[in-house]
Design an enzyme around this catalytic site. Structure first.
Site, PDB file in Angstrom:
ATOM      1  N   CYS A  43      19.537 -11.176  16.239  1.00 26.37           N
ATOM      2  CA  CYS A  43      20.686 -11.646  17.013  1.00 26.37           C
ATOM      3  C   CYS A  43      21.145 -13.028  16.569  1.00 26.37           C
ATOM      4  CB  CYS A  43      20.341 -11.650  18.504  1.00 26.37           C
ATOM      5  SG  CYS A  43      21.604 -12.440  19.498  1.00 26.37           S
ATOM      6  N   CYS A  48      24.340 -10.809  16.198  1.00 30.54           N
ATOM      7  CA  CYS A  48      25.367 -11.129  17.193  1.00 30.54           C
ATOM      8  C   CYS A  48      26.013 -12.500  17.019  1.00 30.54           C
ATOM      9  CB  CYS A  48      24.768 -11.088  18.607  1.00 30.54           C
ATOM     10  SG  CYS A  48      23.461  -9.909  18.831  1.00 30.54           S
ATOM     11  N   LYS A  51      27.863 -13.112  13.646  1.00 30.48           N
ATOM     12  CA  LYS A  51      28.970 -12.139  13.665  1.00 30.48           C
ATOM     13  C   LYS A  51      30.108 -12.645  14.551  1.00 30.48           C
ATOM     14  CE  LYS A  51      29.340  -9.665  16.845  1.00 30.48           C
ATOM     15  NZ  LYS A  51      28.583  -8.480  17.172  1.00 30.48           N
ATOM     16  N   TYR A 179      29.281   0.237  15.943  1.00 33.37           N
ATOM     17  CA  TYR A 179      29.528  -1.163  16.302  1.00 33.37           C
ATOM     18  C   TYR A 179      29.749  -2.051  15.063  1.00 33.37           C
ATOM     19  CZ  TYR A 179      27.499  -1.070  21.143  1.00 33.37           C
ATOM     20  OH  TYR A 179      27.229  -0.874  22.470  1.00 33.37           O
ATOM     21  N   GLU A 183      33.277  -3.820  13.721  1.00 30.12           N
ATOM     22  CA  GLU A 183      33.348  -5.278  13.862  1.00 30.12           C
ATOM     23  C   GLU A 183      33.586  -5.945  12.508  1.00 30.12           C
ATOM     24  OE1 GLU A 183      30.678  -5.955  17.901  1.00 30.12           O
ATOM     25  OE2 GLU A 183      29.720  -6.315  15.973  1.00 30.12           O
ATOM     26  N   HIS A 440      46.384 -13.270  39.216  1.00 28.85           N
ATOM     27  CA  HIS A 440      47.660 -13.095  38.538  1.00 28.85           C
ATOM     28  C   HIS A 440      48.101 -14.381  37.835  1.00 28.85           C
ATOM     29  CE1 HIS A 440      51.506 -11.176  37.861  1.00 28.85           C
ATOM     30  NE2 HIS A 440      52.109 -12.276  38.272  1.00 28.85           N
ATOM     31  N   GLU A 445      43.790  -8.053  36.188  1.00 26.92           N
ATOM     32  CA  GLU A 445      44.271  -7.622  37.507  1.00 26.92           C
ATOM     33  C   GLU A 445      44.559  -6.116  37.539  1.00 26.92           C
ATOM     34  OE1 GLU A 445      48.273  -9.111  38.709  1.00 26.92           O
ATOM     35  OE2 GLU A 445      48.333  -9.933  36.688  1.00 26.92           O
TER      36      GLU A 445
HETATM   37  P1  NDP Z   1      25.545   2.687  15.072  1.00 31.88           P
HETATM   38  O1  NDP Z   1      24.453   3.603  15.403  1.00 31.88           O
HETATM   39  O2  NDP Z   1      26.374   2.087  16.128  1.00 31.88           O
HETATM   40  O3  NDP Z   1      26.548   3.408  14.056  1.00 31.88           O
HETATM   41  C1  NDP Z   1      26.109   3.974  12.887  1.00 31.88           C
HETATM   42  C2  NDP Z   1      27.286   4.604  12.204  1.00 31.88           C
HETATM   43  O4  NDP Z   1      26.919   5.069  10.921  1.00 31.88           O
HETATM   44  C3  NDP Z   1      27.812   5.812  12.971  1.00 31.88           C
HETATM   45  O5  NDP Z   1      29.209   5.812  12.864  1.00 31.88           O
HETATM   46  C4  NDP Z   1      27.183   6.978  12.222  1.00 31.88           C
HETATM   47  O6  NDP Z   1      27.947   8.132  12.284  1.00 31.88           O
HETATM   48  C5  NDP Z   1      27.193   6.462  10.803  1.00 31.88           C
HETATM   49  N1  NDP Z   1      26.145   7.051   9.975  1.00 31.88           N
HETATM   50  C6  NDP Z   1      24.845   7.198  10.267  1.00 31.88           C
HETATM   51  N2  NDP Z   1      24.184   7.774   9.250  1.00 31.88           N
HETATM   52  C7  NDP Z   1      25.093   8.010   8.284  1.00 31.88           C
HETATM   53  C8  NDP Z   1      25.027   8.580   6.997  1.00 31.88           C
HETATM   54  N3  NDP Z   1      23.883   9.043   6.503  1.00 31.88           N
HETATM   55  N4  NDP Z   1      26.172   8.662   6.278  1.00 31.88           N
HETATM   56  C9  NDP Z   1      27.343   8.209   6.779  1.00 31.88           C
HETATM   57  N5  NDP Z   1      27.458   7.643   7.992  1.00 31.88           N
HETATM   58  C10 NDP Z   1      26.350   7.545   8.742  1.00 31.88           C
HETATM   59  O7  NDP Z   1      24.859   1.582  14.146  1.00 31.88           O
HETATM   60  P2  NDP Z   1      25.344   0.178  13.640  1.00 31.88           P
HETATM   61  O8  NDP Z   1      24.690   0.023  12.307  1.00 31.88           O
HETATM   62  O9  NDP Z   1      26.817   0.022  13.722  1.00 31.88           O
HETATM   63  O10 NDP Z   1      24.699  -0.806  14.694  1.00 31.88           O
HETATM   64  C11 NDP Z   1      23.302  -0.726  15.004  1.00 31.88           C
HETATM   65  C12 NDP Z   1      23.063  -1.073  16.443  1.00 31.88           C
HETATM   66  O11 NDP Z   1      23.221  -2.463  16.614  1.00 31.88           O
HETATM   67  C13 NDP Z   1      24.054  -0.438  17.412  1.00 31.88           C
HETATM   68  O12 NDP Z   1      23.601   0.798  17.866  1.00 31.88           O
HETATM   69  C14 NDP Z   1      24.137  -1.432  18.522  1.00 31.88           C
HETATM   70  O13 NDP Z   1      23.219  -1.060  19.502  1.00 31.88           O
HETATM   71  C15 NDP Z   1      23.742  -2.737  17.889  1.00 31.88           C
HETATM   72  N6  NDP Z   1      24.913  -3.630  17.778  1.00 31.88           N
HETATM   73  C16 NDP Z   1      25.527  -4.079  18.895  1.00 31.88           C
HETATM   74  C17 NDP Z   1      26.619  -4.913  18.806  1.00 31.88           C
HETATM   75  C18 NDP Z   1      27.297  -5.382  20.039  1.00 31.88           C
HETATM   76  O14 NDP Z   1      26.716  -5.312  21.101  1.00 31.88           O
HETATM   77  N7  NDP Z   1      28.555  -5.834  19.960  1.00 31.88           N
HETATM   78  C19 NDP Z   1      27.145  -5.345  17.515  1.00 31.88           C
HETATM   79  C20 NDP Z   1      26.444  -4.794  16.400  1.00 31.88           C
HETATM   80  C21 NDP Z   1      25.362  -3.974  16.547  1.00 31.88           C
HETATM   81  P3  NDP Z   1      27.845   9.167  13.528  1.00 31.88           P
HETATM   82  O15 NDP Z   1      28.552   8.505  14.651  1.00 31.88           O
HETATM   83  O16 NDP Z   1      28.558  10.351  13.014  1.00 31.88           O
HETATM   84  O17 NDP Z   1      26.409   9.395  13.773  1.00 31.88           O
END
Ligand code: NDP
Length: 463
Positions: A43, A48, A51, A179, A183, A440, A445
């Protein structure tokens, strides 16, 4: 009774581990925490916090444009990636220092080393080459970016490296639709890089409310991000001109300067020595724990992303605190993972808490819920002229009038969801939302002024 070097030994000084060790020490435990990289964890060091700083930086591009409508004459702005990264690093160093100081002030011993479990009560410190023993062990080592294997995978980066790129790529490809992918696509696009987002499914942010997914995908495209769906990268080749050739599943290819994968994160269990303790993993490869974050081995616990429950910093912190209360303050505490407000710092920003329309429809039936929805141009963009929509949505259970979910996309949604998250966590009803006097003029709101149900929810194809 056996005597140990420590009452508590924590492996991993990220959000969960730091909170647990500080609280345990406060309750009188002799605690140590081992960290092989930098105190603060994902983080603070490479997640976080840096980022969000980059998100702020990337907003200025549009803000300079928007200023014109408000009477400002802004000269052609220029941007220095080098300066941004240097300033970001300075801030991360400062936070890292605060984390170290807080641990020390709490009486937690910091051990800068890689820790490997030797048995249920013994930890081997790799660089120091010595063993230490502990009554309780807490594993809080987090997760690590996962990149699928394909020809040329060695040429791609993850978010870890994105924070330290030497220069802003002219063109970047971000793979993934979660996510991190949305982002970072927003960050790079906002800073001026030509950005392509490539997602394997039909629509980004699987699992989020459909309206948020639709709106974000539309808005990202309007902002100039090229969103390629239903495709993946089959191959990445290094070109003679130093660029990268991306070959897609269907054989089409193009050149880009950088490929960043954000295809999920995996619990960082390799090399931890779990096999020496008998600690079991679950089917997802995460450390299996009970509601008190206890593994199948009586004195070993795990919190945060390594347990793959809800991979969010505040959840890890809550799990770490509950562990300390349970084990070192004799106050058994279970973390409720059922309602978790969360923000996605996409552009526009998302704030969401509770059930999506689709989840509510599945649980309560199509006639069991009412949807309230408002889409509008935020006031900010009346004078700026920017074509960006805000969406707010309430999912309400018909029988009880309880607000099951709130979903927002638009400026400050991440801030708004923290407060509306209190109401949803408390089980507030739509009538109570309506009885709340509006603030407001704000976008928020809308949350208390949506009078007419949007429409009877209709079944939409899940994807
Ligand atoms: P996520 O699990 O959110 O997303 C992973 C993405 O990669 C999905 O779109 C998934 O597709 C795709 N994917 C997975 N495997 C493959 C593959 N083999 N080939 C192609 N695409 C693939 O993971 P992130 O890496 O974005 O983030 C990790 C975690 O970090 C999140 O789950 C979140 O909890 C945390 N995070 C939170 C944030 C916040 O609170 N603002 C910011 C950043 C991270 P599909 O959907 O089809 O499975």
């Amino acid at each position: 009774m056996a005597s140990y070097d420590y009452d508590l030994f924590v492996i991993g000084a990220g959000s969960g581990g730091v909170r647990a060790s500080r609280m345990a020490a406060k309750y009188g435990a002799k605690a140590a925490i081992a960290e092989e990289y930098r105190v603060g964890g994902t983080c603070v060091i490479r997640g976080c916090v840096p980022k969000k700083l980059l998100v702020y930086a990337s907003h200025f591009g549009e803000a300079f444009e928007d200023a014109a409508g408000y009477g400002w004459d802004v000269p052609e702005p220029s941007f220095s990636w080098e300066k941004l990264i240097a300033n970001k690093d300075k801030e991360i160093d400062r936070l890292n220092g605060i984390y170290i100081r807080n641990l020390k002030n709490s009486g937690v011993e910091i051990i800068e080393d890689r820790a490997v479990l030797k048995d249920a009560h013994t930890v081997h410190l790799v660089n120091e080459g010595r063993d230490v023993t502990a009554d309780k062990i807490l594993i809080a080592v987090g997760a690590w970016p996962f990149t699928p294997d394909f020809p040329g995978a060695e040429h791609v980066i993850s978010s870890n490296e994105a924070f330290h790129l030497k220069e802003l790529p002219k063109h970047i490809t971000v793979a993934g639709g979660g996510y991190i992918a949305v982002e970072f696509a927003g960050i790079f696009n906002g800073l001026g890089a030509e950005t392509t987002l490539m997602y394997r499914g039909p629509k980004i942010l699987r699992g989020f409310d459909e309206d948020l997914r639709d709106t974000l995908q539309d808005e990202m495209i309007k902002k100039g991000i090229k969103v390629l769906t239903n495709t993946t990268i089959a191959e990445v080749n290094k070109c003679k001109n130093g660029r990268l050739e991306v070959v897609m599943q269907d054989g089409d290819s193009y050149e880009t300067d950088c490929v960043m994968f954000a295809t999920g994160r995996r619990p960082k269990v390799d090399g931890l020595g779990l096999e020496n303790t008998g600690v079991k993993l679950n089917a997802k490869g995460a450390i299996a724990v009970d509601e008190y974050s206890k593994t199948n081995v009586d004195n070993i616990y795990a919190v945060g992303d390594v347990t793959d429950r809800a991979n969010l910093t505040p959840v890890a912190i809550r799990e770490g605190a509950a562990f300390a209360e349970t084990v070192f303050n004799n106050t058994p505490l279970v973390v409720d993972h059922s309602i978790i407000p969360t923000a996605v710092f996409s552009q526009p920003e998302i704030g969401t808490v509770g059930m999506t329309e689709q989840e509510a429809r599945e649980k309560y039936g199509p006639d069991g819920i009412t949807i309230f929805k408002s889409t509008f141009k935020p006031m900010l963009h009346t004078l700026s002229g920017r074509d960006e929509r805000t969406l707010m949505k309430l999912v309400v259970e018909k029988e009880t009038d309880k607000v099951l979910g709130v979903h927002m996309i638009g400026p400050y949604s991440g801030e708004m969801v923290q407060t509306v998250g209190i109401a949803v966590t408390m089980g507030a009803t739509k009538a109570q939302f309506d009885a709340t006097i509006a603030v407001h003029p704000t976008a928020a709101e809308e949350l208390v002024t949506m009078k007419e149900p949007y429409l009877a929810p209709v079944a939409r194809a899940e994807d």
